[in-house]
Motif scaffolding. Structure first.
Motif, PDB file in Angstrom:
ATOM      1  N   LEU A 327     -76.005 -62.751 -61.901  1.00  0.00           N
ATOM      2  CA  LEU A 327     -75.100 -62.255 -62.944  1.00  0.00           C
ATOM      3  C   LEU A 327     -75.330 -62.948 -64.289  1.00  0.00           C
ATOM      4  O   LEU A 327     -74.609 -62.706 -65.254  1.00  0.00           O
ATOM      5  CB  LEU A 327     -73.643 -62.449 -62.513  1.00  0.00           C
ATOM      6  N   THR A 328     -76.336 -63.808 -64.368  1.00  0.00           N
ATOM      7  CA  THR A 328     -76.580 -64.561 -65.606  1.00  0.00           C
ATOM      8  C   THR A 328     -77.153 -63.688 -66.724  1.00  0.00           C
ATOM      9  O   THR A 328     -77.304 -64.152 -67.856  1.00  0.00           O
ATOM     10  CB  THR A 328     -77.529 -65.746 -65.355  1.00  0.00           C
ATOM     11  N   HIS A 329     -77.483 -62.416 -66.410  1.00  0.00           N
ATOM     12  CA  HIS A 329     -77.967 -61.499 -67.449  1.00  0.00           C
ATOM     13  C   HIS A 329     -76.802 -60.945 -68.266  1.00  0.00           C
ATOM     14  O   HIS A 329     -77.018 -60.347 -69.338  1.00  0.00           O
ATOM     15  CB  HIS A 329     -78.720 -60.330 -66.814  1.00  0.00           C
ATOM     16  N   LEU A 330     -75.573 -61.135 -67.782  1.00  0.00           N
ATOM     17  CA  LEU A 330     -74.409 -60.590 -68.479  1.00  0.00           C
ATOM     18  C   LEU A 330     -74.229 -61.271 -69.839  1.00  0.00           C
ATOM     19  O   LEU A 330     -74.632 -62.436 -70.012  1.00  0.00           O
ATOM     20  CB  LEU A 330     -73.150 -60.785 -67.623  1.00  0.00           C
ATOM     21  N   PRO A 331     -73.605 -60.599 -70.801  1.00  0.00           N
ATOM     22  CA  PRO A 331     -73.351 -61.224 -72.106  1.00  0.00           C
ATOM     23  C   PRO A 331     -72.564 -62.526 -71.937  1.00  0.00           C
ATOM     24  O   PRO A 331     -71.730 -62.636 -71.025  1.00  0.00           O
ATOM     25  CB  PRO A 331     -72.520 -60.170 -72.844  1.00  0.00           C
ATOM     26  N   LEU A 332     -72.821 -63.492 -72.820  1.00  0.00           N
ATOM     27  CA  LEU A 332     -72.153 -64.793 -72.711  1.00  0.00           C
ATOM     28  C   LEU A 332     -70.638 -64.672 -72.687  1.00  0.00           C
ATOM     29  O   LEU A 332     -69.954 -65.370 -71.947  1.00  0.00           O
ATOM     30  CB  LEU A 332     -72.585 -65.695 -73.865  1.00  0.00           C
ATOM     31  N   LYS A 333     -70.114 -63.770 -73.515  1.00  0.00           N
ATOM     32  CA  LYS A 333     -68.664 -63.600 -73.561  1.00  0.00           C
ATOM     33  C   LYS A 333     -68.117 -63.221 -72.195  1.00  0.00           C
ATOM     34  O   LYS A 333     -67.070 -63.722 -71.756  1.00  0.00           O
ATOM     35  CB  LYS A 333     -68.291 -62.532 -74.598  1.00  0.00           C
ATOM     36  N   GLU A 334     -68.842 -62.348 -71.498  1.00  0.00           N
ATOM     37  CA  GLU A 334     -68.404 -61.925 -70.158  1.00  0.00           C
ATOM     38  C   GLU A 334     -68.559 -63.067 -69.153  1.00  0.00           C
ATOM     39  O   GLU A 334     -67.754 -63.224 -68.242  1.00  0.00           O
ATOM     40  CB  GLU A 334     -69.212 -60.702 -69.717  1.00  0.00           C
ATOM     41  N   GLN A 335     -69.609 -63.874 -69.327  1.00  0.00           N
ATOM     42  CA  GLN A 335     -69.796 -65.025 -68.433  1.00  0.00           C
ATOM     43  C   GLN A 335     -68.675 -66.049 -68.619  1.00  0.00           C
ATOM     44  O   GLN A 335     -68.182 -66.626 -67.645  1.00  0.00           O
ATOM     45  CB  GLN A 335     -71.154 -65.679 -68.681  1.00  0.00           C
ATOM     46  N   TYR A 336     -68.282 -66.277 -69.870  1.00  0.00           N
ATOM     47  CA  TYR A 336     -67.177 -67.213 -70.119  1.00  0.00           C
ATOM     48  C   TYR A 336     -65.876 -66.672 -69.513  1.00  0.00           C
ATOM     49  O   TYR A 336     -65.083 -67.424 -68.957  1.00  0.00           O
ATOM     50  CB  TYR A 336     -66.991 -67.447 -71.618  1.00  0.00           C
ATOM     51  N   ARG A 337     -65.678 -65.357 -69.632  1.00  0.00           N
ATOM     52  CA  ARG A 337     -64.488 -64.750 -69.028  1.00  0.00           C
ATOM     53  C   ARG A 337     -64.513 -64.934 -67.507  1.00  0.00           C
ATOM     54  O   ARG A 337     -63.503 -65.216 -66.885  1.00  0.00           O
ATOM     55  CB  ARG A 337     -64.445 -63.250 -69.386  1.00  0.00           C
ATOM     56  N   MET A 338     -65.696 -64.809 -66.926  1.00  0.00           N
ATOM     57  CA  MET A 338     -65.850 -64.962 -65.482  1.00  0.00           C
ATOM     58  C   MET A 338     -65.562 -66.397 -65.048  1.00  0.00           C
ATOM     59  O   MET A 338     -64.939 -66.651 -64.020  1.00  0.00           O
ATOM     60  CB  MET A 338     -67.280 -64.574 -65.094  1.00  0.00           C
ATOM     61  N   LYS A 339     -66.002 -67.351 -65.874  1.00  0.00           N
ATOM     62  CA  LYS A 339     -65.793 -68.767 -65.549  1.00  0.00           C
ATOM     63  C   LYS A 339     -64.322 -69.163 -65.601  1.00  0.00           C
ATOM     64  O   LYS A 339     -63.924 -70.174 -65.024  1.00  0.00           O
ATOM     65  CB  LYS A 339     -66.592 -69.656 -66.510  1.00  0.00           C
ATOM     66  N   ALA A 340     -63.527 -68.381 -66.333  1.00  0.00           N
ATOM     67  CA  ALA A 340     -62.098 -68.687 -66.450  1.00  0.00           C
ATOM     68  C   ALA A 340     -61.298 -68.127 -65.273  1.00  0.00           C
ATOM     69  O   ALA A 340     -60.107 -68.420 -65.150  1.00  0.00           O
ATOM     70  CB  ALA A 340     -61.552 -68.136 -67.765  1.00  0.00           C
ATOM     71  N   LYS A 341     -61.952 -67.349 -64.416  1.00  0.00           N
ATOM     72  CA  LYS A 341     -61.256 -66.785 -63.261  1.00  0.00           C
ATOM     73  C   LYS A 341     -61.249 -67.778 -62.103  1.00  0.00           C
ATOM     74  O   LYS A 341     -61.923 -68.807 -62.149  1.00  0.00           O
ATOM     75  CB  LYS A 341     -61.948 -65.475 -62.837  1.00  0.00           C
ATOM     76  N   ALA A 342     -60.486 -67.452 -61.061  1.00  0.00           N
ATOM     77  CA  ALA A 342     -60.483 -68.308 -59.867  1.00  0.00           C
ATOM     78  C   ALA A 342     -61.840 -68.244 -59.180  1.00  0.00           C
ATOM     79  O   ALA A 342     -62.280 -69.211 -58.556  1.00  0.00           O
ATOM     80  CB  ALA A 342     -59.375 -67.872 -58.905  1.00  0.00           C
TER      81      ALA A 342
END
Length: 530
Positions: A327-342
């Motif tokens: 999933l590291t191909h996703l835009p950084l903004k989406e990755q940061y959003r993902m990191k904020a989830k459980a």
């Protein structure tokens, strides 16, 4: 032959492989793993000498110190049970916990001894009180003098089964008295094995104890950092200034903390910009942080942000939020959003989000259900409270009381506690989502959102806000800001400005106090008082 999963094996491994390496630094004292083990043996001999036997409870009221760390292993060698106490409770709370747990010995730090004095005569099972860092005018047993009387040689351990209870952890009681969570050696051992993998723990790590060790055993840190030969740095008080000083002085590589503590570090960094040269992993648990937090931590501080999720009853961690490689191909903004989830389930954890019928909810990021889990970490049950155990563990799953969505990638996102969901005009509103938006305002330092009654909509969101120093902010500005960023039904309708928000010892905001205070100030009681 089956080798039982016992927690003191983690220290055995460290002594065998890292005996001459620094194990723990506490103020101006430093001990190697061999020396720490000697102190642990002395403690075990001492406890046996004063009558502690297998199954007895030994309570600890202490900040993060070497005495607290060695307590886990010294108590376990006897097959006794560790009862770590939250250092931010009231004397009456300690009275209940110590008597309910039937603790036999109390180890207490001198700076916390005054919390025990008012209830000392009402303790029904405590036979000895032993004081760490004892003052001359305290008439209890001096820990260091007492410890020095005993042998540091190998201790003949009791015959212990991996399913024996090793720790009794009392959850904060927002509804009635706190409940004692029984965790076994097996619970904690397998949880440690899973965590050390997901958190990439190694013998290169220097771990700074910020999260209190009494808080679910400090997320098992006394076990998996010890088992890997990492160095423990004990911090008695975790202020931003002291944390940054410790990072610099000891080349710290990993820390665990609550989002509010991390917020304090970000504010300190803004004002002081300390030099940070090493790679640091910061592990966050508690309420879901705004994605903006993740961005700031990784871009400004240069730290790796790792969100985890769990609860005392599951040893505690069940999920982790790292971005998987595909999933590291996703835009950084989406990755940061993902990191904020459980995040997604850790190895050994079966975590689901289910509706009221027990069926899995859709992976659409919108449907809301309750998080349930089963794993090797799920507690044996609540001490002397079978009814509460049966209410919490149903059909083989631990029901967490946390409400969540699941995205298309299978990432769980906690939207609220069941009791914190705001129902406005029939629509469910996540207080965490609203808080995340408020944190984007440049004048907001901290924010918490609760439900308050509304004649037309039933409930609407009300915000408690702490302003940044030197910033001006009005209720109207906050309301407009939230309406600009959110669907109007989710926007806050009123604001209370406060100097600080009530927090637990681990830094988690206590919304129950905000609800109670709001109702009390409005001269009524209601469903929010729990």
């Amino acid at each position: 032959m089956h080798v039982p999963l016992l927690l003191h094996h983690f220290l055995d491994r460290a002594v065998s492989l890292y005996g001459d390496k620094t194990a723990v630094i506490n103020d101006n004292r430093s001990y190697t793993y061999a020396q720490l083990n000697e102190r642990v043996n002395q403690l075990s001999y001492g406890l046996r000498d004063i009558g502690v036997v297998k199954g007895d409870r030994v309570a600890y009221l202490a900040p993060n110190t070497v005495e607290m760390l060695e307590g886990f292993y010294g108590v376990f060698q006897l097959g006794a049970v560790m009862v770590p106490l939250n250092i931010r409770l009231r004397p009456d709370d300690y009275l209940f916990i110590l008597n309910h747990s039937e603790s036999k010995v109390l180890m207490v730090d001198q700076e916390l001894y005054h919390l025990i004095t008012p209830i000392k005569d009402q303790l029904t099972t405590i036979e000895k009180i032993i004081v760490h860092y004892k003052d001359e005018d305290c008439d209890e047993i001096d820990y260091e003098k007492w410890l020095s009387k005993y042998s540091a040689t190998s201790f003949a351990r009791e015959d212990i089964d991996e399913n024996d209870v090793c720790s009794l952890l009392y959850t904060s009681g927002t509804t009635g008295n706190p409940k004692g969570v029984m965790l076994t050696h097996r619970n904690n051992y397998l949880h440690a094995m899973s965590c050390m993998h997901h958190l990439r723990v190694s013998d290169k790590d220097i771990y700074l104890h910020i999260l209190p060790m009494f808080h679910v055993n400090g997320w098992g840190s006394p076990f998996y950092y010890t088992g890997n030969g990492a160095t423990h740095i004990c911090l008695r008080k975790a202020t931003p200034e002291l944390i940054f000083k410790a990072i610099e002085d000891y080349n710290v590589s990993v820390m665990h903390m609550a989002p509010t503590v991390l917020n304090g570090l970000l504010q300190y960094y803004e004002q002081n910009i300390p030099a940070l040269n090493q790679a640091i992993r910061v592990v966050i648990a508690g309420s879901a942080p705004p994605p903006a937090f993740v961005t700031r931590v990784e871009r400004e501080l240069g730290w790796e942000f790792i969100q985890v999720y769990g609860m005392t009853e599951s040893s505690p961690l069940s999920t982790i939020s790292t971005v998987r490689s595909h999933l590291t191909h996703l835009p950084l903004k989406e990755q940061y959003r993902m990191k904020a989830k459980a995040g997604f389930p850790m190895i050994g954890c079966d975590v689901r989000v289910v509706d009221e019928n027990g069926d899995d909810i859709s992976k659409d990021g919108k449907s809301i259900g309750e998080v349930v889990t089963r794993s090797h970490g799920v507690m044996l049950g609540y001490w002397k409270n079978e009814e509460a155990t049966m209410q919490t563990i149903r059909n083989g799953y631990l029901h967490t009381g946390d409400m969540a969505t699941v995205d298309v990638y299978g990432n769980i996102d906690i939207v609220d506690r069941k009791k914190d969901i705001i129902i406005s005009g029939g629509e469910n509103i996540s207080s965490i989502e609203v808080e995340g938006v408020l944190y984007e305002h440049p004048a907001v330092l901290e924010a918490a959102v609760i439900a308050v009654p509304h004649e037309r909509w039933g409930e609407t969101p009300h915000a408690f806000v702490v302003k940044r120093p030197g910033k001006e902010l009005t209720e109207e500005e906050i309301i407009k800001f939230s309406r600009d960023k959110l669907a109007h039904f989710k926007a806050v309708t009123s604001v209370t400005f406060v100097e600080e928000l009530p927090k637990t010892a681990s830094g988690k905001i206590q919304k129950v106090h905000l609800r109670n205070d709001y109702w009390e100030s409005h001269g009524k009681t209601g469903r929010f008082v729990n």
